[in-house]
Design a protein around this motif. Structure first.
Motif, PDB file in Angstrom:
ATOM      1  N   GLU A 400       0.845  -1.190   0.000  1.00  0.00           N
ATOM      2  CA  GLU A 400       0.000   0.000   0.000  1.00  0.00           C
ATOM      3  C   GLU A 400       0.886   1.247   0.000  1.00  0.00           C
ATOM      4  O   GLU A 400       1.855   1.308   0.748  1.00  0.00           O
ATOM      5  N   GLN A 401       0.570   2.204  -0.848  1.00  0.00           N
ATOM      6  CA  GLN A 401       1.281   3.490  -0.831  1.00  0.00           C
ATOM      7  C   GLN A 401       0.326   4.515  -0.234  1.00  0.00           C
ATOM      8  O   GLN A 401      -0.659   4.892  -0.862  1.00  0.00           O
ATOM      9  N   PHE A 402       0.646   4.958   0.979  1.00  0.00           N
ATOM     10  CA  PHE A 402      -0.299   5.772   1.746  1.00  0.00           C
ATOM     11  C   PHE A 402      -0.120   7.256   1.428  1.00  0.00           C
ATOM     12  O   PHE A 402       0.347   8.047   2.261  1.00  0.00           O
ATOM     13  N   GLY A 403      -0.502   7.637   0.207  1.00  0.00           N
ATOM     14  CA  GLY A 403      -0.331   9.034  -0.181  1.00  0.00           C
ATOM     15  C   GLY A 403      -1.057   9.322  -1.476  1.00  0.00           C
ATOM     16  O   GLY A 403      -1.803   8.474  -1.987  1.00  0.00           O
ATOM     17  N   PRO A 404      -0.832  10.532  -2.060  1.00  0.00           N
ATOM     18  CA  PRO A 404      -1.632  10.984  -3.212  1.00  0.00           C
ATOM     19  C   PRO A 404      -1.159  10.407  -4.550  1.00  0.00           C
ATOM     20  O   PRO A 404      -0.737  11.150  -5.443  1.00  0.00           O
ATOM     21  N   ILE A 405      -1.192   9.091  -4.673  1.00  0.00           N
ATOM     22  CA  ILE A 405      -0.743   8.445  -5.907  1.00  0.00           C
ATOM     23  C   ILE A 405      -1.870   7.570  -6.437  1.00  0.00           C
ATOM     24  O   ILE A 405      -2.366   6.696  -5.714  1.00  0.00           O
ATOM     25  N   LEU A 406      -2.278   7.836  -7.676  1.00  0.00           N
ATOM     26  CA  LEU A 406      -3.343   7.031  -8.286  1.00  0.00           C
ATOM     27  C   LEU A 406      -2.770   6.256  -9.469  1.00  0.00           C
ATOM     28  O   LEU A 406      -2.177   6.843 -10.377  1.00  0.00           O
ATOM     29  N   HIS A 407      -2.941   4.931  -9.418  1.00  0.00           N
ATOM     30  CA  HIS A 407      -2.504   4.077 -10.535  1.00  0.00           C
ATOM     31  C   HIS A 407      -3.706   3.813 -11.424  1.00  0.00           C
ATOM     32  O   HIS A 407      -4.813   3.621 -10.917  1.00  0.00           O
ATOM     33  N   LEU A 408      -3.467   3.800 -12.737  1.00  0.00           N
ATOM     34  CA  LEU A 408      -4.566   3.563 -13.677  1.00  0.00           C
ATOM     35  C   LEU A 408      -4.248   2.342 -14.545  1.00  0.00           C
ATOM     36  O   LEU A 408      -3.114   2.175 -14.991  1.00  0.00           O
ATOM     37  N   VAL A 409      -5.266   1.503 -14.727  1.00  0.00           N
ATOM     38  CA  VAL A 409      -5.089   0.298 -15.543  1.00  0.00           C
ATOM     39  C   VAL A 409      -6.214   0.257 -16.574  1.00  0.00           C
ATOM     40  O   VAL A 409      -7.383   0.419 -16.217  1.00  0.00           O
ATOM     41  N   ARG A 410      -5.872   0.024 -17.846  1.00  0.00           N
ATOM     42  CA  ARG A 410      -6.914  -0.162 -18.874  1.00  0.00           C
ATOM     43  C   ARG A 410      -7.237  -1.645 -18.974  1.00  0.00           C
ATOM     44  O   ARG A 410      -6.325  -2.473 -18.922  1.00  0.00           O
ATOM     45  N   TYR A 411      -8.526  -1.930 -19.138  1.00  0.00           N
ATOM     46  CA  TYR A 411      -8.868  -3.348 -19.359  1.00  0.00           C
ATOM     47  C   TYR A 411      -9.909  -3.442 -20.465  1.00  0.00           C
ATOM     48  O   TYR A 411     -10.624  -2.480 -20.754  1.00  0.00           O
ATOM     49  N   LYS A 412      -9.978  -4.642 -21.080  1.00  0.00           N
ATOM     50  CA  LYS A 412     -10.990  -4.895 -22.118  1.00  0.00           C
ATOM     51  C   LYS A 412     -12.169  -5.602 -21.474  1.00  0.00           C
ATOM     52  O   LYS A 412     -12.006  -6.308 -20.487  1.00  0.00           O
ATOM     53  N   ALA A 413     -13.355  -5.428 -22.049  1.00  0.00           N
ATOM     54  CA  ALA A 413     -14.559  -6.038 -21.483  1.00  0.00           C
ATOM     55  C   ALA A 413     -14.344  -7.530 -21.213  1.00  0.00           C
ATOM     56  O   ALA A 413     -14.754  -8.049 -20.172  1.00  0.00           O
ATOM     57  N   SER A 414     -13.622  -8.201 -22.125  1.00  0.00           N
ATOM     58  CA  SER A 414     -13.404  -9.648 -21.973  1.00  0.00           C
ATOM     59  C   SER A 414     -12.506  -9.979 -20.777  1.00  0.00           C
ATOM     60  O   SER A 414     -12.403 -11.128 -20.371  1.00  0.00           O
ATOM     61  N   GLN A 415     -11.835  -8.950 -20.213  1.00  0.00           N
ATOM     62  CA  GLN A 415     -10.892  -9.212 -19.103  1.00  0.00           C
ATOM     63  C   GLN A 415     -11.503  -8.951 -17.722  1.00  0.00           C
ATOM     64  O   GLN A 415     -10.803  -9.034 -16.718  1.00  0.00           O
ATOM     65  N   LEU A 416     -12.780  -8.628 -17.688  1.00  0.00           N
ATOM     66  CA  LEU A 416     -13.364  -8.228 -16.407  1.00  0.00           C
ATOM     67  C   LEU A 416     -13.185  -9.291 -15.314  1.00  0.00           C
ATOM     68  O   LEU A 416     -12.852  -8.965 -14.175  1.00  0.00           O
ATOM     69  N   GLU A 417     -13.387 -10.551 -15.661  1.00  0.00           N
ATOM     70  CA  GLU A 417     -13.253 -11.598 -14.626  1.00  0.00           C
ATOM     71  C   GLU A 417     -11.834 -11.622 -14.072  1.00  0.00           C
ATOM     72  O   GLU A 417     -11.627 -11.804 -12.876  1.00  0.00           O
ATOM     73  N   GLN A 418     -10.866 -11.410 -14.981  1.00  0.00           N
ATOM     74  CA  GLN A 418      -9.462 -11.401 -14.541  1.00  0.00           C
ATOM     75  C   GLN A 418      -9.198 -10.207 -13.620  1.00  0.00           C
ATOM     76  O   GLN A 418      -8.468 -10.322 -12.629  1.00  0.00           O
ATOM     77  N   VAL A 419      -9.789  -9.061 -13.951  1.00  0.00           N
ATOM     78  CA  VAL A 419      -9.631  -7.864 -13.108  1.00  0.00           C
ATOM     79  C   VAL A 419     -10.131  -8.169 -11.693  1.00  0.00           C
ATOM     80  O   VAL A 419      -9.451  -7.895 -10.695  1.00  0.00           O
ATOM     81  N   ILE A 420     -11.303  -8.777 -11.619  1.00  0.00           N
ATOM     82  CA  ILE A 420     -11.876  -9.102 -10.300  1.00  0.00           C
ATOM     83  C   ILE A 420     -10.969 -10.091  -9.562  1.00  0.00           C
ATOM     84  O   ILE A 420     -10.669  -9.902  -8.375  1.00  0.00           O
TER      85      ILE A 420
END
Ligand code: UN1
Length: 511
Positions: A400-420
């Protein structure tokens, strides 16, 4: 980020307290101990400014505090619930009356913005009133259980003994007092160890507790280092339970110490870290996503365990969301927490700042820095620029990085289960944001990600006491949820009394 009109009346009050120097030390049976050596406390936003002095407790004072709370338990747990609840409500009134000073302390000692500090006092007041009300409902009289004729069966809830309450610096008043007020109203006495960074606020709060009518022996304060004070507390046989909010690593250490105790199996109530995600599908409203993601990631300089760390955006709308995030981040004002123009202030100390800056540098090499909000020029505080960094997935983050840092990840609709699956694989389970106008999908995701608090189509921070009971699962904590109807139950022991009424010639028919 917030409605600035709320802050105006507090500016003059803040000014009035701006040169005050506070003092803190252990409080044992109502007496502040100032014999140990002192250390200065400096303002995270302007480290050259002195806020006050702290005389830390050592092992010896910690043991004295435990002994005092242990002796105090005999009377306190017999005190009627009405008396304990009224003391909490009196404290809530006093917090409101002293809110100017408490807000100034939150701003100066913890570097919290004016709005965050106002919210902090409000939340502490809410905890006191909520637990007073819950306490009355639970402890007023023993519950009569159904049973055979000729017997009475009652179930009553009682305090366990001395609770150690170990609290963090990010909510130095609300969580500090939330833990203590729950333990006390449930009939326990307390030894409280505040975070080292926020001992002054803790000390001032304990003074108000004594003024509110809590007897001297029920609340003992031991500011000081975890290695000495915290360890003494978790190893002492007289401690009947520990309530802890902080890092997962520390929670594990406490759990281990408790497991080694000879005399009892002792409960740990822990609220710990997170690796919180937000999942945004292509039906989401990009404007709303940008607003809620910026607030969830950067409010309080990201120093909330609920804060958003990883934003998963479906590729169809990713470009639009990124553009809006960059626009919103350009509008963020980083600055002195006492200024009402600042949306976010510094992080808590130099060590936190160095760790966060090192992470930004490291992760940007493996990902892509999409945006960084500029810091004010000419400042010496522990500021970290709000940063948006694109990465491949949550698994790239090791902690965990306890500060003002936001990571962004792009995913495809077909990858939703993997994201979860990836989010679940972190083992943390605190907050989750979902943005989608597909209600069925949102509900399905809400059930599949194992977290304690799910927020749909809104920001994912700022749980309200009594409205959004707060707490996680897995590596994020033990439950029960703070500010919820089951919280007090972990602070008590239960006693069932079965009485054969016929044995003493009682009239069984009376039942
Ligand atoms: C924490 O940051 O340690 O919902 C927990 C929220 C707060 C989080 C408190 N109640 O943002």
């Amino acid at each position: 980020l917030h409605m600035s009109c709320m802050r105006e009346p507090f500016l003059a009050a803040l000014e009035a307290w701006s040169n005050n120097e506070w003092q803190a030390g252990a409080v044992i049976n109502g007496v502040t101990q100032l014999d140990t050596s002192s250390r200065p406390v400096n303002c995270p936003a302007q480290p050259q400014e002195l806020v006050g002095q702290v005389h830390d407790a050592d092992r010896n004072l910690t043991e004295l505090a435990i002994a005092a709370a242990h002796a105090g338990f005999a009377n306190w747990h017999k005190t009627p619930i009405e008396h304990r609840a009224v003391a909490l409500e009196k404290l809530a009134d006093l917090l409101e009356q002293h809110s100017d000073e408490l807000i100034a302390l939150c701003v100066r000692e913890a570097g919290k913005t004016l709005q965050d500090s106002i919210d902090e006092v409000r939340e502490a007041v809410d905890f006191c009133r909520y637990y007073a009300q819950q306490g009355r409902a639970l402890f007023a009289k023993p519950q009569l259980m159904p049973g055979p004729t000729g017997e009475s069966n009652t179930l009553s809830l009682e305090g366990r003994g001395v609770f150690a309450c170990i609290s963090p610096w990010n909510f130095p008043l609300a969580i500090f007092l939330g833990q203590i007020s729950a333990a006390l109203v449930a009939g326990n006495t307390v030894v409280a160890k505040p975070a080292e960074q926020t001992s002054l606020i803790a000390h001032r709060t304990v003074a108000l507790m004594l003024e509110a009518g809590f007897p001297n022996e029920v609340i003992q304060l031991v500011p000081g280092p975890g290695a000495e004070v915290g360890q003494t507390l978790s190893e002492d046989e007289r401690i009947a339970g520990v309530c802890f909010t902080g890092s997962t690593a520390t929670a594990k250490r406490i759990n281990l110490a408790l497991a080694n105790r000879a005399g009892a199996i002792v409960p740990l109530i822990a609220e710990t870290g997170g690796q919180n995600a937000m999942i945004v599908d292509s039906t989401a409203l990009p404007e709303q996503v940008a607003k809620d993601a910026v607030q969830s990631a950067f409010a309080s300089a990201g120093q909330r365990c609920s804060a958003l760390r990883v934003l998963y955006v479906q590729d169809d709308i990713a470009e639009r969301v990124i553009e809006l995030l960059q626009g919103a981040m350009a509008e963020l004002r980083v600055g002195l927490p006492a200024s009402y123009a600042s949306d976010l202030g510094p992080v808590i100390d130099s060590a936190a700042q160095q760790k966060l800056l090192a992470h930004i540098e490291h992760i940007s090499e493996h990902g892509k820095l999409l945006y960084q909000t500029p810091l004010p020029s000419k400042q010496s505080g522990y500021f970290v620029p709000p940063s948006l960094i694109e990465i491949d997935g949550i698994k790239q983050l090791t902690e965990e990085q306890f500060g003002p840092i936001l990571h962004l990840v792009r995913y495809k609709a077909s990858q939703l289960e993997q994201v979860i699956a990836d989010i679940n694989s972190t083992g943390f389970g605190l907050t989750l944001g979902i943005h989608s106008r597909n209600e069925g999908l949102a509900q399905r995701i809400a059930k599949q990600v194992r977290v304690g608090n799910v927020y749909i189509n809104r920001n994912q921070i700022g749980a309200m006491v009594g409205v959004q009971p707060f707490g996680g699962q897995g590596l994020s904590g033990t439950g029960p949820k703070a500010g919820g109807p089951h919280y007090l139950q972990r602070f008590v022991t239960e006693r069932t009394v079965t009485n054969n009424l016929t044995a003493i010639g009682g009239n069984a028919n009376l039942l």
